[in-house]
Design a protein around this motif. Structure first.
Motif, PDB file in Angstrom:
ATOM      1  N   ARG A 123      43.519  31.840  66.782  1.00 22.16           N
ATOM      2  CA  ARG A 123      44.820  32.259  67.035  1.00 22.16           C
ATOM      3  C   ARG A 123      45.108  33.628  67.410  1.00 22.16           C
ATOM      4  O   ARG A 123      46.013  34.058  67.722  1.00 22.16           O
ATOM      5  CB  ARG A 123      46.074  31.542  66.275  1.00 22.16           C
ATOM      6  N   ILE A 124      43.345  34.156  67.153  1.00 21.52           N
ATOM      7  CA  ILE A 124      43.888  35.983  66.718  1.00 21.52           C
ATOM      8  C   ILE A 124      43.007  36.873  67.542  1.00 21.52           C
ATOM      9  O   ILE A 124      41.748  35.760  66.846  1.00 21.52           O
ATOM     10  CB  ILE A 124      44.221  36.197  65.233  1.00 21.52           C
ATOM     11  N   GLN A 125      42.548  37.510  69.012  1.00 26.40           N
ATOM     12  CA  GLN A 125      41.793  38.398  68.990  1.00 26.40           C
ATOM     13  C   GLN A 125      42.502  39.997  69.148  1.00 26.40           C
ATOM     14  O   GLN A 125      43.225  39.888  69.166  1.00 26.40           O
ATOM     15  CB  GLN A 125      42.045  37.708  69.989  1.00 26.40           C
ATOM     16  N   CYS A 126      41.394  40.601  68.817  1.00 21.33           N
ATOM     17  CA  CYS A 126      41.262  42.039  68.146  1.00 21.33           C
ATOM     18  C   CYS A 126      40.617  42.355  69.026  1.00 21.33           C
ATOM     19  O   CYS A 126      39.090  42.264  68.853  1.00 21.33           O
ATOM     20  CB  CYS A 126      40.911  42.260  67.191  1.00 21.33           C
ATOM     21  N   VAL A 127      40.679  43.937  69.444  1.00 22.78           N
ATOM     22  CA  VAL A 127      40.038  44.869  69.690  1.00 22.78           C
ATOM     23  C   VAL A 127      40.072  46.042  69.057  1.00 22.78           C
ATOM     24  O   VAL A 127      40.914  46.574  68.763  1.00 22.78           O
ATOM     25  CB  VAL A 127      40.008  45.043  71.324  1.00 22.78           C
ATOM     26  N   GLU A 128      39.298  47.074  69.213  1.00 25.08           N
ATOM     27  CA  GLU A 128      39.798  48.521  68.309  1.00 25.08           C
ATOM     28  C   GLU A 128      38.868  49.303  69.441  1.00 25.08           C
ATOM     29  O   GLU A 128      38.068  49.566  70.426  1.00 25.08           O
ATOM     30  CB  GLU A 128      38.045  48.422  67.838  1.00 25.08           C
ATOM     31  N   ILE A 129      39.958  50.363  69.739  1.00 21.45           N
ATOM     32  CA  ILE A 129      40.188  51.966  70.155  1.00 21.45           C
ATOM     33  C   ILE A 129      39.524  52.624  70.046  1.00 21.45           C
ATOM     34  O   ILE A 129      40.791  53.217  69.003  1.00 21.45           O
ATOM     35  CB  ILE A 129      40.919  51.870  71.051  1.00 21.45           C
ATOM     36  N   ARG A 130      38.553  53.029  70.142  1.00 22.36           N
ATOM     37  CA  ARG A 130      38.142  54.331  69.609  1.00 22.36           C
ATOM     38  C   ARG A 130      39.134  55.677  70.023  1.00 22.36           C
ATOM     39  O   ARG A 130      38.959  55.892  72.014  1.00 22.36           O
ATOM     40  CB  ARG A 130      36.845  54.057  70.254  1.00 22.36           C
ATOM     41  N   GLY A 131      39.928  56.422  70.029  1.00 19.55           N
ATOM     42  CA  GLY A 131      40.797  57.456  69.783  1.00 19.55           C
ATOM     43  C   GLY A 131      41.330  58.059  68.669  1.00 19.55           C
ATOM     44  O   GLY A 131      40.681  58.168  67.645  1.00 19.55           O
ATOM     45  N   ASN A 132      42.142  58.600  68.819  1.00 19.73           N
ATOM     46  CA  ASN A 132      42.930  59.640  67.476  1.00 19.73           C
ATOM     47  C   ASN A 132      44.141  59.549  68.084  1.00 19.73           C
ATOM     48  O   ASN A 132      45.165  59.937  68.344  1.00 19.73           O
ATOM     49  CB  ASN A 132      42.557  61.243  68.042  1.00 19.73           C
ATOM     50  N   PRO A 133      44.912  58.535  66.634  1.00 24.78           N
ATOM     51  CA  PRO A 133      44.063  57.177  66.216  1.00 24.78           C
ATOM     52  C   PRO A 133      43.625  56.197  66.470  1.00 24.78           C
ATOM     53  O   PRO A 133      43.382  55.485  67.604  1.00 24.78           O
ATOM     54  CB  PRO A 133      45.002  57.045  65.447  1.00 24.78           C
ATOM     55  N   ASN A 134      42.745  56.072  65.492  1.00 27.39           N
ATOM     56  CA  ASN A 134      41.512  54.666  66.156  1.00 27.39           C
ATOM     57  C   ASN A 134      42.717  53.974  65.951  1.00 27.39           C
ATOM     58  O   ASN A 134      43.734  53.502  64.753  1.00 27.39           O
ATOM     59  CB  ASN A 134      40.320  54.421  64.630  1.00 27.39           C
ATOM     60  N   THR A 135      42.244  52.829  67.005  1.00 26.68           N
ATOM     61  CA  THR A 135      43.751  51.541  67.136  1.00 26.68           C
ATOM     62  C   THR A 135      43.244  50.312  67.099  1.00 26.68           C
ATOM     63  O   THR A 135      42.306  49.841  67.885  1.00 26.68           O
ATOM     64  CB  THR A 135      44.310  52.040  68.891  1.00 26.68           C
ATOM     65  N   ILE A 136      43.521  49.392  66.728  1.00 26.42           N
ATOM     66  CA  ILE A 136      43.369  47.833  66.896  1.00 26.42           C
ATOM     67  C   ILE A 136      44.836  47.151  67.291  1.00 26.42           C
ATOM     68  O   ILE A 136      44.985  47.278  66.557  1.00 26.42           O
ATOM     69  CB  ILE A 136      42.478  47.133  65.888  1.00 26.42           C
ATOM     70  N   LEU A 137      44.767  46.331  68.655  1.00 21.09           N
ATOM     71  CA  LEU A 137      45.097  45.449  68.958  1.00 21.09           C
ATOM     72  C   LEU A 137      44.856  44.279  68.924  1.00 21.09           C
ATOM     73  O   LEU A 137      43.364  44.179  68.607  1.00 21.09           O
ATOM     74  CB  LEU A 137      45.484  45.984  71.177  1.00 21.09           C
ATOM     75  N   ILE A 138      45.685  43.953  68.591  1.00 21.61           N
ATOM     76  CA  ILE A 138      45.783  41.884  68.436  1.00 21.61           C
ATOM     77  C   ILE A 138      46.453  41.542  69.270  1.00 21.61           C
ATOM     78  O   ILE A 138      48.123  41.213  69.405  1.00 21.61           O
ATOM     79  CB  ILE A 138      46.644  41.929  66.571  1.00 21.61           C
ATOM     80  N   SER A 139      45.608  40.317  70.013  1.00 26.15           N
ATOM     81  CA  SER A 139      46.735  39.071  70.718  1.00 26.15           C
ATOM     82  C   SER A 139      46.607  37.830  69.432  1.00 26.15           C
ATOM     83  O   SER A 139      45.621  37.598  69.340  1.00 26.15           O
ATOM     84  CB  SER A 139      46.242  39.036  72.072  1.00 26.15           C
ATOM     85  N   VAL A 140      48.101  36.854  69.283  1.00 21.81           N
ATOM     86  CA  VAL A 140      48.344  36.543  68.507  1.00 21.81           C
ATOM     87  C   VAL A 140      49.438  35.334  69.128  1.00 21.81           C
ATOM     88  O   VAL A 140      50.285  35.604  70.150  1.00 21.81           O
ATOM     89  CB  VAL A 140      49.204  36.782  67.418  1.00 21.81           C
ATOM     90  N   TYR A 141      48.642  34.276  68.737  1.00 19.29           N
ATOM     91  CA  TYR A 141      49.706  33.270  69.186  1.00 19.29           C
ATOM     92  C   TYR A 141      49.953  32.392  68.305  1.00 19.29           C
ATOM     93  O   TYR A 141      49.493  31.056  68.489  1.00 19.29           O
ATOM     94  CB  TYR A 141      49.101  32.683  70.194  1.00 19.29           C
ATOM     95  N   LEU A 142      51.013  32.077  67.599  1.00 15.32           N
ATOM     96  CA  LEU A 142      51.788  31.460  66.874  1.00 15.32           C
ATOM     97  C   LEU A 142      51.760  29.969  66.709  1.00 15.32           C
ATOM     98  O   LEU A 142      52.309  30.065  68.420  1.00 15.32           O
ATOM     99  CB  LEU A 142      52.753  32.320  65.804  1.00 15.32           C
ATOM    100  N   PRO A 143      52.196  28.596  65.758  1.00 11.99           N
ATOM    101  CA  PRO A 143      52.173  28.030  66.228  1.00 11.99           C
ATOM    102  C   PRO A 143      53.039  26.901  66.537  1.00 11.99           C
ATOM    103  O   PRO A 143      54.235  28.130  65.470  1.00 11.99           O
ATOM    104  CB  PRO A 143      51.193  26.946  64.842  1.00 11.99           C
ATOM    105  N   CYS A 144      53.244  26.583  67.723  1.00 17.24           N
ATOM    106  CA  CYS A 144      55.165  25.774  67.332  1.00 17.24           C
ATOM    107  C   CYS A 144      55.382  24.942  66.500  1.00 17.24           C
ATOM    108  O   CYS A 144      54.639  24.383  65.720  1.00 17.24           O
ATOM    109  CB  CYS A 144      55.160  25.745  69.208  1.00 17.24           C
ATOM    110  N   ARG A 145      56.623  24.367  67.154  1.00 11.23           N
ATOM    111  CA  ARG A 145      56.908  23.701  65.831  1.00 11.23           C
ATOM    112  C   ARG A 145      56.648  22.377  66.389  1.00 11.23           C
ATOM    113  O   ARG A 145      57.269  20.816  66.072  1.00 11.23           O
ATOM    114  CB  ARG A 145      58.544  23.140  65.688  1.00 11.23           C
TER     115      ARG A 145
END
Length: 296
Positions: A123-145
């Motif tokens: 349910r979690i996908q991440c990528v790193e972006i190299r820069g200033n600052p270095n950045t981690i972007l996270i796409s998340v799909y939390l479970p429903c009820r």
């Protein structure tokens, strides 16, 4: 008191007056979107391709054997993602109707600075972006009820996110975009809302209240369940977060757009990479001296 509820914003924020010179900074446009089938999203990508750099995707509905399609959706976009069956792949001949899944797409011109990361669960996908600052972007799909153990599954996802923050909080800016399947601004204090709010408070995360982001196809239910979360420490980098009304959107979710201030050094690196090699004019070279240098 939960940190998220203390952050006083309207439907969009604007830090443009506090930005450093645009000559020194660039703006990344990041779209967060529960697309409800990535294959029906291709027209949307074509419609807004000149306005976005990165897409955080939830519910792409691809299975593990189809994940490669993320790199073939559009000639100008690359991608990576996880399917619901990533730990136990379903053979093509037995695939049911698609569901779930997370992904991140980005402009191919950003390939040199973006690296997919194998962090978290399906349910979690991440990528790193190299820069200033270095950045981690996270796409998340939390479970429903919908399931009996949804709260356990929610806490498992939050544990994975907690581990990511503990690992990278001192070296990276971390941004989460996704479908939380919970209205964190509602007046009710459910276990789920409390768990998410406590997680945000612990990691000093804030967000922007953009209003209704989900309308059930029946029209009988609507809620605010899609959010982009950012660290207070880097809030000056967040120029704007707002809903995007897109003509070709066939999902029951409304996308959110993040305008993120970033270092433009990647453009300089790209320019250097693309610089043509100059040919040597051998008629003007002292060949004996050249041979001596090579021998040395």
């Amino acid at each position: 008191m939960h940190h998220v509820l203390d952050f006083n914003t309207k439907s969009a924020i604007d830090n443009s007056n506090n930005c450093e010179s645009t000559k020194e900074k660039d703006i990344l446009s990041v779209l967060d979107f529960n697309c409800k089938n990535i294959l029906t999203t291709v027209p949307l990508i074509h419609e807004i391709e000149n306005k976005i750099d990165i897409m955080l995707i939830q519910e792409h509905w691809l299975f593990d054997c189809q994940i490669h399609l993320l790199q073939e959706l559009h000639k100008n976009f690359n991608g990576t993602g996880k399917a619901v069956d990533m730990n136990d792949p379903i053979p093509p001949s037995h695939m049911p109707r698609g569901y779930g899944g997370v992904a991140i797409l980005w402009k191919r011109e950003l390939d040199d600075i973006i690296t997919p990361m194998q962090l978290g669960n399906e349910r979690i996908q991440c990528v790193e972006i190299r820069g200033n600052p270095n950045t981690i972007l996270i796409s998340v799909y939390l479970p429903c009820r919908g399931s009996n153990n949804h709260f356990t599954e929610l806490n498992e996802c939050l544990d994975h996110l907690h581990e990511i923050f503990e690992t990278f909080k001192n070296s990276h800016q971390i941004i989460i975009g996704g479908d939380l399947n919970e209205n964190i601004y509602s007046s009710t204090n459910s276990q789920r809302k409390t768990a998410i709010s406590n997680f945000m408070s612990e990691h000093k995360l804030s967000t922007v209240e953009c209003g209704i982001t989900f309308i059930h196809p029946s029209g009988q239910a609507m809620s605010a369940i899609d959010y982009i979360l950012f660290q207070d420490h880097y809030k000056e980098n967040v120029i704007k977060i707002e809903k995007q009304e897109i003509n070709s959107n066939v999902s029951d979710h409304t996308p959110l757009m993040l305008s993120l201030k970033c270092d433009i050094s990647f453009k300089k690196m790209k320019e250097l990479t693309n610089t043509k090699n100059l040919k040597v004019n051998w008629n003007k070279v002292d060949k004996n001296e050249y041979k001596t240098l090579i021998d040395d």
